[in-house]
Scaffold this active site. Sequence first.
Site, PDB file in Angstrom:
ATOM      1  N   ASP A  96      73.749  52.399  51.477  1.00 35.16           N
ATOM      2  CA  ASP A  96      72.431  52.830  51.858  1.00 35.16           C
ATOM      3  C   ASP A  96      72.785  54.621  52.221  1.00 35.16           C
ATOM      4  OD1 ASP A  96      70.624  51.323  51.361  1.00 35.16           O
ATOM      5  OD2 ASP A  96      70.322  50.557  53.464  1.00 35.16           O
ATOM      6  N   ASP A 120      67.900  42.510  46.640  1.00 31.72           N
ATOM      7  CA  ASP A 120      68.487  42.830  48.141  1.00 31.72           C
ATOM      8  C   ASP A 120      68.826  41.457  48.773  1.00 31.72           C
ATOM      9  OD1 ASP A 120      69.208  44.650  50.159  1.00 31.72           O
ATOM     10  OD2 ASP A 120      67.316  45.982  49.909  1.00 31.72           O
TER      11      ASP A 120
HETATM   12  C1  GLA Z   1      68.153  47.963  52.013  1.00 30.99           C
HETATM   13  C2  GLA Z   1      68.337  48.681  50.853  1.00 30.99           C
HETATM   14  C3  GLA Z   1      67.696  49.750  50.535  1.00 30.99           C
HETATM   15  C4  GLA Z   1      65.859  49.693  50.217  1.00 30.99           C
HETATM   16  C5  GLA Z   1      65.724  48.866  51.686  1.00 30.99           C
HETATM   17  C6  GLA Z   1      64.195  48.105  51.544  1.00 30.99           C
HETATM   18  O1  GLA Z   1      68.085  48.697  53.167  1.00 30.99           O
HETATM   19  O2  GLA Z   1      69.822  48.747  50.746  1.00 30.99           O
HETATM   20  O3  GLA Z   1      68.142  50.592  49.334  1.00 30.99           O
HETATM   21  O4  GLA Z   1      65.818  48.794  49.206  1.00 30.99           O
HETATM   22  O5  GLA Z   1      66.665  47.808  51.856  1.00 30.99           O
HETATM   23  O6  GLA Z   1      63.791  47.617  52.588  1.00 30.99           O
END
Ligand code: GLA
Length: 714
Positions: A539, A469
């Site tokens: 997301d 990430d």
């Molecule tokens: C980001 C990612 C999510 C998740 C969160 C965890 O927003 O896109 O899928 O992994 O971080 O903190």
Amino acid sequence: MGMITYLEENKIIKIDTNNTTYAMQIVRDKFVSHIYYGKKTDNLENLYTERPLSFTTYVASEGVAFSLDTIPTELSFFGSGDTKDTAVKIKNQNGDSVTLFYYQKHNIYDGSKPIDGLPYSKNGKATLEVIYYDAVSKVKLYSYYVVFPESDTIVRYNKLTSENDVLVQKIASCQLDINASDFNVVTFSGKYCCERLYTEYPLHIGKQSIYSERGHSSHHFNPFMILKNPNADENDGEAYGFQFVYSGDFEIQAEKLANDTTRVLAGLNANTFAWNLKNDLVTPEVILTYSDKGVGQLSRNYHDHLRNHIIDPKFVFKPRPVVLNTWEAAYFNINEEKLYDYAESAKKLGMDTLVVDDGWFGARNDDSSSLGDWVVNTQKFKGGLKAFSDKVHSYGMNFGIWIEPEMVNPNSELFRAHPEWVLVSKDRPYSLGRKQLVLDMCNDEVIAYIVDLLKKAFDGVKIEYIKWDFNRSLTEVGSSALTVEEQCEAKHRFVLGSYKLHKALTEAFPDTIFEGCSGGGGRFDAGLLSFVPQIWTSDNTDPVSRLKIQYGTSFAYPLSTISSHVSKTLINKVEASPDYDFRFFVTLAGVLGYELDPTAISAADGEKIIQKINLYHSIEDLILRGDLYRGEFSPTAYSFAVIAKDKSSLYAVAYDLTDKKSATLKINGINDNVVYTDDSGKKYTGKQLKKGIKVNVANHSAFVYLILFGGEKR
Ligand code: GLA
């Protein structure tokens, strides 16, 4: 005839792919004029014209007819007579930025060279190297064109070297001067939770640009632009594509001029980039393509290029894990007991990999701490990661884990020990993003530390999948590892450092499949795809929103890169979001996974999930390798088909968000006289499918219909 030919008589260099030709002409022995890019042709004579205009300056040594302001060029130089936006600008030792390179010579060779430190397209068939020199700044410019005939793509990038310590202020990777200006610009723009939405508008006088200054390619503009004939559609008409192979700041710009010509420039963002040439500079690549068969063919060219030349061959066509990701199911509220139950239930539902998302390390119970402290939290995972992974495997599941290695929270052991390891402008306060700071990837010591820490954390642990990430944009980009003169290089050096980190970690875990992510799809680009075969798309897992996001994403990126999950909790719910079947069918524009609590699924929903995962496996190979043919797209309807290269099988999906009970499904890209059979035994000819067949739809306000055929020759 070869793919790159030098036609001595007219001093024309011609580059051919299977269906396109690109050509330039060396004029007055000093300059390189662009003369053609389009449908394959041998007819390249008389394309070069000199167009003297009143009130244009001309090159004194060449006479009044020769103006750099009016001839199309392969590369343009700041301050020397070309008054449009130019591709190269160098600050001379005398302090001014007047830039002018002369053509010296060119070389044509088989194959392509590796590029050190940057992602690049592998296995080019032939390379053209055009060498320019500027005797004042003593800078040598190598401009490269690498040919990929099968995907009808040409990759361009530049290299600068110098005996002098001069400052590069701007260097585009690609310039394309087109002798036409009636175009529409297509970009893929958006924001967090709404990435890469198809956006089309007419090119008008002046500059229209897309860019990032966020330090990653961004949710806001994808580093990809299409210039198309206003009437071009999926299947017909002309379109040019420009895709930047880079994960940081960029700029792609089309400039329409009053004389009805267009200049496209693509490359590093000159606002945030400069480079001292005491070190050589190689620019990232731009992948160019041209299609006269609409934007559908343009997309297929890019899909083939990325699959065959960018994505790691070890993973590109390998069946991907069907993950159960803990994020939307449990957020930070994870522990081993709960996750053993998840693993056991997920296995029964047909999923194959349990992914432990954020929250497994340090004191991470929310997003305010512990990034940088990559040590397992033994309150949540009492026996440590190895024991946990072993037990997950004992349920017949593989194990995956989440990391965010370029980041650190101020509230962390790492930051307390090394406050100098973050990006910050000297003596200024720093900005936070999601309560976190960005580690200084310009500093090799920081990279080595993170690699070492993660290697230790995962030592001996069986890990089949890692989600990587990147949850904030860059601000106050200064590095304590760089000299005063080098600070202007920090943004590019950060990206180079991040690539070093990607290389080191993917090499440390060579059998592990990595998935990219940046708060959803904030770093979805061809640069990253050379390290990770798939990227978390957004997301936003609301299926109705996802239709648009995945549609836009499919223009540049193959379905195998588009990570797409069925989720239970519609956290980012934008519109009415119907049942599990619909959610599943929406994921078929990508690779499948799940974000839900598998222990809380009803028996009926569980049955549906099992069936659908089986169905997914039966078409997985098409998702990984097939040709995408998009159908109609409107706010209420969308369809597409994925067809095997040999046309022997396909699947098609149609979505309609009205409450109709039937719809017409049209499938392009197949041969008229191939007969396809669906699983109920019903037969259709290619001709019928092209014309459109009527299909019944599920009894729901949002519906989907899927057909799966094995083709047979008549
Ligand atoms: C980001 C990612 C999510 C998740 C969160 C965890 O927003 O896109 O899928 O992994 O971080 O903190």
